[in-house]
Design a protein around this motif. Structure first.
Motif, PDB file in Angstrom:
ATOM      1  N   ILE A  49       0.839  -1.203   0.000  1.00 20.95           N
ATOM      2  CA  ILE A  49       0.000   0.000   0.000  1.00 20.95           C
ATOM      3  C   ILE A  49       0.870   1.249   0.000  1.00 20.95           C
ATOM      4  N   ALA A  50       1.931   1.253   0.802  1.00 21.89           N
ATOM      5  CA  ALA A  50       2.838   2.402   0.850  1.00 21.89           C
ATOM      6  C   ALA A  50       3.474   2.647  -0.522  1.00 21.89           C
ATOM      7  N   ARG A  51       3.871   1.562  -1.203  1.00 18.09           N
ATOM      8  CA  ARG A  51       4.500   1.691  -2.520  1.00 18.09           C
ATOM      9  C   ARG A  51       3.521   2.314  -3.527  1.00 18.09           C
ATOM     10  N   LYS A  52       2.285   1.852  -3.499  1.00 20.73           N
ATOM     11  CA  LYS A  52       1.291   2.377  -4.437  1.00 20.73           C
ATOM     12  C   LYS A  52       0.942   3.834  -4.133  1.00 20.73           C
ATOM     13  N   ILE A  53       0.952   4.203  -2.864  1.00 18.92           N
ATOM     14  CA  ILE A  53       0.696   5.599  -2.503  1.00 18.92           C
ATOM     15  C   ILE A  53       1.765   6.497  -3.110  1.00 18.92           C
ATOM     16  N   VAL A  54       3.019   6.101  -2.934  1.00 14.77           N
ATOM     17  CA  VAL A  54       4.126   6.895  -3.475  1.00 14.77           C
ATOM     18  C   VAL A  54       4.031   6.980  -4.998  1.00 14.77           C
ATOM     19  N   GLU A  55       3.648   5.888  -5.645  1.00 18.54           N
ATOM     20  CA  GLU A  55       3.544   5.862  -7.106  1.00 18.54           C
ATOM     21  C   GLU A  55       2.398   6.714  -7.627  1.00 18.54           C
ATOM     22  N   ASN A  56       1.374   6.939  -6.808  1.00 16.58           N
ATOM     23  CA  ASN A  56       0.170   7.642  -7.270  1.00 16.58           C
ATOM     24  C   ASN A  56      -0.003   9.035  -6.660  1.00 16.58           C
ATOM     25  N   ARG A  57       1.037   9.571  -6.100  1.00 19.16           N
ATOM     26  CA  ARG A  57       0.957  10.914  -5.541  1.00 19.16           C
ATOM     27  C   ARG A  57       0.726  11.965  -6.620  1.00 19.16           C
ATOM     28  N   PRO A  58       0.020  13.066  -6.283  1.00 18.29           N
ATOM     29  CA  PRO A  58      -0.521  13.388  -4.962  1.00 18.29           C
ATOM     30  C   PRO A  58      -1.909  12.782  -4.727  1.00 18.29           C
ATOM     31  N   LEU A  59      -2.190  12.382  -3.490  1.00 19.68           N
ATOM     32  CA  LEU A  59      -3.514  11.931  -3.084  1.00 19.68           C
ATOM     33  C   LEU A  59      -4.215  13.118  -2.426  1.00 19.68           C
ATOM     34  N   LYS A  60      -5.439  13.377  -2.835  1.00 18.61           N
ATOM     35  CA  LYS A  60      -6.158  14.542  -2.324  1.00 18.61           C
ATOM     36  C   LYS A  60      -7.354  14.183  -1.458  1.00 18.61           C
ATOM     37  N   THR A  61      -7.999  13.059  -1.745  1.00 20.00           N
ATOM     38  CA  THR A  61      -9.237  12.731  -1.039  1.00 20.00           C
ATOM     39  C   THR A  61      -9.179  11.329  -0.431  1.00 20.00           C
ATOM     40  N   THR A  62     -10.146  11.051   0.412  1.00 20.71           N
ATOM     41  CA  THR A  62     -10.241   9.729   1.035  1.00 20.71           C
ATOM     42  C   THR A  62     -10.414   8.641  -0.013  1.00 20.71           C
ATOM     43  N   MET A  63     -11.161   8.935  -1.070  1.00 22.17           N
ATOM     44  CA  MET A  63     -11.381   7.923  -2.104  1.00 22.17           C
ATOM     45  C   MET A  63     -10.117   7.628  -2.896  1.00 22.17           C
ATOM     46  N   ASP A  64      -9.221   8.606  -3.012  1.00 22.54           N
ATOM     47  CA  ASP A  64      -7.921   8.334  -3.637  1.00 22.54           C
ATOM     48  C   ASP A  64      -7.190   7.240  -2.875  1.00 22.54           C
ATOM     49  N   LEU A  65      -7.273   7.309  -1.560  1.00 22.21           N
ATOM     50  CA  LEU A  65      -6.616   6.318  -0.714  1.00 22.21           C
ATOM     51  C   LEU A  65      -7.383   4.998  -0.710  1.00 22.21           C
ATOM     52  N   VAL A  66      -8.694   5.067  -0.657  1.00 25.42           N
ATOM     53  CA  VAL A  66      -9.515   3.850  -0.659  1.00 25.42           C
ATOM     54  C   VAL A  66      -9.282   3.037  -1.930  1.00 25.42           C
ATOM     55  N   LYS A  67      -9.171   3.703  -3.067  1.00 24.76           N
ATOM     56  CA  LYS A  67      -8.947   2.999  -4.330  1.00 24.76           C
ATOM     57  C   LYS A  67      -7.659   2.191  -4.291  1.00 24.76           C
ATOM     58  N   ILE A  68      -6.622   2.755  -3.683  1.00 20.95           N
ATOM     59  CA  ILE A  68      -5.352   2.034  -3.562  1.00 20.95           C
ATOM     60  C   ILE A  68      -5.512   0.827  -2.642  1.00 20.95           C
ATOM     61  N   CYS A  69      -6.203   1.018  -1.535  1.00 23.62           N
ATOM     62  CA  CYS A  69      -6.433  -0.094  -0.607  1.00 23.62           C
ATOM     63  C   CYS A  69      -7.275  -1.187  -1.262  1.00 23.62           C
ATOM     64  N   ASP A  70      -8.238  -0.790  -2.088  1.00 21.36           N
ATOM     65  CA  ASP A  70      -9.068  -1.765  -2.804  1.00 21.36           C
ATOM     66  C   ASP A  70      -8.221  -2.626  -3.738  1.00 21.36           C
ATOM     67  N   GLN A  71      -7.240  -1.995  -4.388  1.00 18.01           N
ATOM     68  CA  GLN A  71      -6.385  -2.725  -5.324  1.00 18.01           C
ATOM     69  C   GLN A  71      -5.527  -3.772  -4.606  1.00 18.01           C
ATOM     70  N   VAL A  72      -5.140  -3.476  -3.371  1.00 21.56           N
ATOM     71  CA  VAL A  72      -4.244  -4.374  -2.621  1.00 21.56           C
ATOM     72  C   VAL A  72      -5.034  -5.362  -1.767  1.00 21.56           C
TER      73      VAL A  72
END
Length: 281
Positions: free
Chosen positions: A160-183
């Motif tokens: 999850i941390a790797r995907k966050i760094v790859e998809n920066r910038p994250l602006k909203t809760t759904m930006d983060l939820v989408k990454i968690c959904d993928q993992v």
């Protein structure tokens, strides 16, 4: 708005309130516990702490017809200092309810919920600078992974941390939820639950704050004083249990002939954890 107070009757019972005692509600929130404490006081006094502006405004309305209390806007990690400033050196009881208030979750703008698309905030004190958005967009991958693993017990924290760094910038809760959904697509519960918990703890430094207040709490208690703590997740639960065990146990070296063994000045009143009644579920 409706606020449900958790374990209200149980908390009051174990505080063993003296009508003339001095009590502290370290987590005012919706004021349900504070109101219940005040109903048992005659000549006593209640000091109630909260750092959330909305919670304080809400509580003032709930308690408007009562007296013998003071609301103090402060994180409870400064509880001892603030009480000492008021000339209070000892108290008869302290209550800590470590859960989020329902209005903090219901207010989407606060960013605590992973069910709505909103800002990545998660601050208890909205005047502090650090937000969840700052953490996910500025901390390095290793630091993020550690937060997710230590504070959220998230087994896929590294990915999850790797995907966050790859998809920066994250602006909203759904930006983060989408990454968690993928993992965490195989998870039975919500994919982002543990990550949101971890970020909330990191933003508000919750475990360090809890460690600080527990140490101060026992030094404030009068003889026969009570400390009641309501926990909501395993990290808090373990920390509180270990703390109580440490202060009530005297370590004795094995096989040494020791006389007049000291005993701890503290005692655990509840031998087992107290859970909400069926009526609360």
């Amino acid at each position: 708005m409706k606020h449900e107070t958790v374990l209200k009757e149980e908390a009051i019972t174990y505080l063993n309130i003296k009508p003339d005692g001095i009590y502290v509600d370290g987590t005012l929130g919706g004021a349900g516990h504070s109101k219940a404490i005040l109903s048992h006081l005659k000549d006593g006094f209640l000091y109630a702490f909260d750092q959330d502006d909305f919670a304080i405004s809400f509580a003032k309305e709930v308690l408007k017809d009562l007296d013998r209390y003071m609301i103090i806007k402060s994180n409870f990690r400064y509880l001892k200092q603030r009480l000492n400033d008021l000339g209070i050196e000892k108290i008869d009881g302290l209550l800590l309810d470590l859960g989020l208030s329902s209005f903090q979750i219901d207010d989407a703008s606060r960013g605590f919920t992973y069910l709505k698309d909103t800002t990545l905030d998660m601050r208890m004190d909205q005047h502090q600078p650090l937000t969840a958005e700052m953490i996910v967009n500025t901390y390095d991958e290793k630091a993020l992974a550690r937060i997710f693993f230590v504070y959220g017990e998230e087994k896929n924290g590294n990915r999850i941390a790797r995907k966050i760094v790859e998809n920066r910038p994250l602006k909203t809760t759904m930006d983060l939820v989408k990454i968690c959904d993928q993992v965490n697509y195989k998870d039975k519960g919500h994919s982002a639950k543990r990550v949101f918990q971890a970020l909330r703890i990191a933003v508000n430094d919750e475990l360090t704050v809890l460690e600080d207040v527990l140490k101060d709490a026992v030094s404030l208690l009068k003889p026969d004083g009570r400390l009641v703590v309501i926990t909501f997740h395993s990290l808090e639960d373990r920390m509180v249990k270990h703390f109580f065990k440490d202060i009530t146990t005297i370590e004795i070296p094995k096989n040494l002939p020791i006389q007049n063994i000291d005993t701890s000045p503290y005692e655990i009143v509840t031998k087992k954890p107290i859970y909400p009644s069926e009526a609360e579920y």
